[in-house]
Design an enzyme around this catalytic site. Structure first.
Site, mmCIF file in Angstrom:
data_model
loop_
_atom_site.group_PDB
_atom_site.id
_atom_site.type_symbol
_atom_site.label_atom_id
_atom_site.label_comp_id
_atom_site.label_asym_id
_atom_site.label_seq_id
_atom_site.Cartn_x
_atom_site.Cartn_y
_atom_site.Cartn_z
ATOM 1 N N ASP A 37 0.865 -1.318 0.062
ATOM 2 C CA ASP A 37 0.130 0.090 0.004
ATOM 3 C C ASP A 37 0.746 1.318 0.034
ATOM 4 O OD1 ASP A 37 -2.609 1.354 0.399
ATOM 5 O OD2 ASP A 37 -1.835 1.829 2.391
ATOM 6 N N GLU A 59 0.900 -0.340 -5.120
ATOM 7 C CA GLU A 59 0.105 0.668 -5.484
ATOM 8 C C GLU A 59 0.698 2.041 -5.301
ATOM 9 O OE1 GLU A 59 -3.366 3.393 -3.662
ATOM 10 O OE2 GLU A 59 -1.811 2.505 -2.434
#
Length: 647
Positions: A321, A374
């Site tokens: 993330d 990401e």
């Protein structure tokens, strides 16, 4: 009670000299075997060995159920190798006992009770204690593990269903309670199999104190959240999915962590895991702490967390993330609110080195998995090998495709002709990285509304536009990811405290969207042209991207060179307006009959039923640089997939 000094020579250790060396070097990838709480037997006495890193502590003790939470009952002993690790052995501690480390710092008289950073199980929130636990489990996914290399390969038909476990489905008859890991396993497996997705990606299941963070404010980097059951219950979920032929990807958050008192922040009275200077160590957007990637022991902690999930839970991939927030020192910071690197630049050199180290270790030890970044900027070579100067990820989320495509489709079809470049631009950089195309949870929260709500027009046109979006997405180079609820056109914005709107499947248009997603996945699996060359230019060719006046795009997807290469091609034609277009001519590379694989306007998908009677024969009319062409009827707001008939 024996004194600390008296216990010093009697305390066993799981750490060898080599372990300490690797820990201090920042390369130890299995610290979870050495630190934390581990069952052990010393001189024939069963108990638990505790170890914690707290180099700036003056005193450390273990407190818990077994000693009435008395701070002086079980003091720990510092190792003499200056590693900063404290250890103790406590006889008689049992499975499930709750504990914490009581830490008295050398600084400012600071004292705190901390959860174990290496705990593998925690109390049910809002309680914050760690639990002594063992990870014994009899796995039944041997067949999956033996063949998962091919399922995770870059030329595989990867299609990911993104899930938040706590709100996928609940039990309304019992106060909307969560489903447990074991309860959700057969339901999720059945749904994913029916829809044809190849993988499930779980929003962070690592323990987190605030449920509303969706798991992105992690405190337990080695513990699946106890909200849904025990570690073995989570293993059961992964095992069940694997036995159903479904891969499991975990969302993992090494970019920041919350500042809750029981967590990692200010752990031993100093900024141990995070930077001390808030210009480096505090995230202004998320009100959280930022790991100090330049500290070797912190890198070893994070590396060990990543490898832990791959090894003990048979996880098939990690989605990392907020990589952009790690790469840039000035991320979300005003001018003067950040500290440049030693070259004067904005790149976080320590984070770059950590990410490369992470991917090197993950693929070295588990070459049959994938890591997903990401990363929302144009940082180069995110999904290129470390040996080439890249960050070493297997794939990168294509945020540019997502933003451009949604912006384009939100335009009234009447005006899409003026924004044609938005829908075609992504191809020009589509092969610069190994991209996965995400329509994720981030697009259906915080007032953004559901995907169906972004589509213009009346109800029929909204659903037709949604089918066009998915048809274009599945045809576009790159792997696919869709957040739960999108597969049946959920109307309501995602609410993490409630179940999905499963009841809308009683309405034909919603059920038809689900059928469309299912058939897209099955077509993607069946046609190598739609997945085998996602990351190379040879897998794609424009037919026509210039027809902005009609808002029509046409292109070819090609499979790898081989015996059936002429047949291994799929033509995609997208009509982004509600105007049917008869006798629309499309040049194609070979003569013969082209059969219609998919037509999003079919009545089975809630469309008007227009089409080409199952296919079309070529005519010797040159078009788009080809000697042959097809004369097609393009239904309103539709996507057509056609393929040369074999034989």
């Amino acid at each position: 009670m024996p004194s600390v000094q008296a216990q010093t020579t009697q305390v066993p250790s799981l750490l060898a000299e080599h372990d300490v060396y690797l820990f201090r070097e920042g390369t130890h990838c299995r610290l979870y075997e050495k630190l934390g709480a581990h069952f052990a037997t010393v001189d024939g006495v069963a108990g638990v060995q505790f170890a914690v890193w707290a180099p700036n502590a003056a005193r450390v003790s273990v407190i818990g159920d077994f000693n009435g939470w008395a701070k002086d009952a079980h003091p720990c002993v510092p190792r003499t190798d200056h590693s900063g690790i404290w250890e103790c052995f406590i006889p008689g501690v049992q499975q499930g006992d709750v504990y914490k480390f009581h830490i008295q710092s050398r600084h400012q008289g600071y004292a705190v009770d901390k959860a174990d950073p290496f705990a593998i199980y925690a109390e049910l929130p809002p309680r914050t204690g760690s639990r002594v636990w063992a990870l014994d489990y009899a796995w039944g996914d041997q067949d999956w593990m033996a063949r998962r290399r091919s399922a995770n390969a870059l030329d595989a038909p990867i299609s990911v269903y993104e899930v938040h476990l706590g709100s996928w489905r609940r039990v309304p008859e019992e106060g909307q309670r969560f489903l447990s890991y074991r309860e959700i396993a057969p339901l999720l497996a059945e749904h994913v199999q029916a829809l044809g997705f190849t993988h499930v990606e779980l929003l962070p299941i690592m323990e987190h104190p605030f449920y509303g963070s969706w798991g992105y404010q992690t405190t337990g980097y080695f513990a699946p959240t106890s909200r849904y059951g025990t570690p073995q219950d989570f293993m059961y979920l992964v095992d069940y999915l694997h036995q159903a032929g479904i891969g499991v990807i975990l969302d993992w958050v090494p970019s920041h962590f919350p500042t809750d008192a029981h967590g990692l922040a200010f752990f031993d009275g100093t900024h141990l895991f995070e930077h001390a200077d808030p210009r480096q160590g505090f995230h202004p957007e998320w009100n959280s702490a930022i790991f100090n990637y330049g500290r070797n022991e912190v890198r070893a902690f994070l590396l060990s967390s990543a490898l832990f999930w791959l090894e003990h839970y048979h996880i098939d991939g990690l989605r990392v993330d907020a990589v952009a927030s790690m790469l840039y020192l000035d991320y979300a910071r005003p001018e003067g609110g950040w500290i440049p690197n030693h070259y004067g630049g904005r790149e976080n050199l320590d984070a770059i080195e950590f990410l490369r180290q992470l991917n090197t270790a993950a693929y070295r030890d588990h070459p049959d998995i994938q890591t997903y970044a990401e990363e929302s900027t144009a940082w180069p070579m995110v999904s290129r090998p470390v040996s080439m100067g890249g960050l070493g990820f297997g794939l990168k989320w294509n945020m540019g495709w997502m933003h451009d495509t949604l912006r384009y489709l939100q335009h009234d079809p009447l005006y899409r002709r003026h924004h044609h470049g938005q829908i075609s631009f992504s191809i020009w950089y589509a092969f610069s990285e190994n991209f996965i195309l995400p329509l994720s949870h981030d697009e259906v929260v915080h007032g953004k509304g559901a995907l169906i709500g972004k589509m213009p027009g009346d109800e029929w046109q909204q659903f037709a536009n949604l089918r066009v979006l998915y048809g274009f997405m599945w045809a576009h180079p790159g792997k696919k990811l869709l957040f739960m609820g999108g597969e049946f056109g959920q109307r309501r914005e995602w609410q993490h405290e409630e179940s999905l709107e499963w009841h809308v499947l009683q309405y034909p248009l919603h059920a038809c969207v689900q059928r469309w997603v299912s058939d897209l996945n099955r077509c993607q699996r069946a046609q190598p042209a739609l997945h085998a060359q996602d990351f190379v230019p040879e897998g794609f060719a424009w037919v026509d991207f210039h027809d902005w006046e009609a808002s029509v795009l046409s292109f070819l997807r090609r499979g790898p060179e081989g015996q059936d290469a002429e047949q291994d091609v799929v033509l995609i034609v997208c009509n982004f307006t509600p105007v049917p277009r008869a006798h629309y001519r499309i040049g194609v590379p070979q003569a013969g009959y082209w059969q219609e694989l998919l037509n999003s306007d079919a009545t089975a998908y809630g469309g008007s039923g227009m089409g080409n009677g199952g296919g079309a024969h070529t005519e010797a009319v040159p078009a788009h640089g080809y000697a042959q062409s097809l004369s097609l009827l393009l239904p309103p707001l539709s996507v057509l997939y056609l393929k040369p008939a074999s034989g």
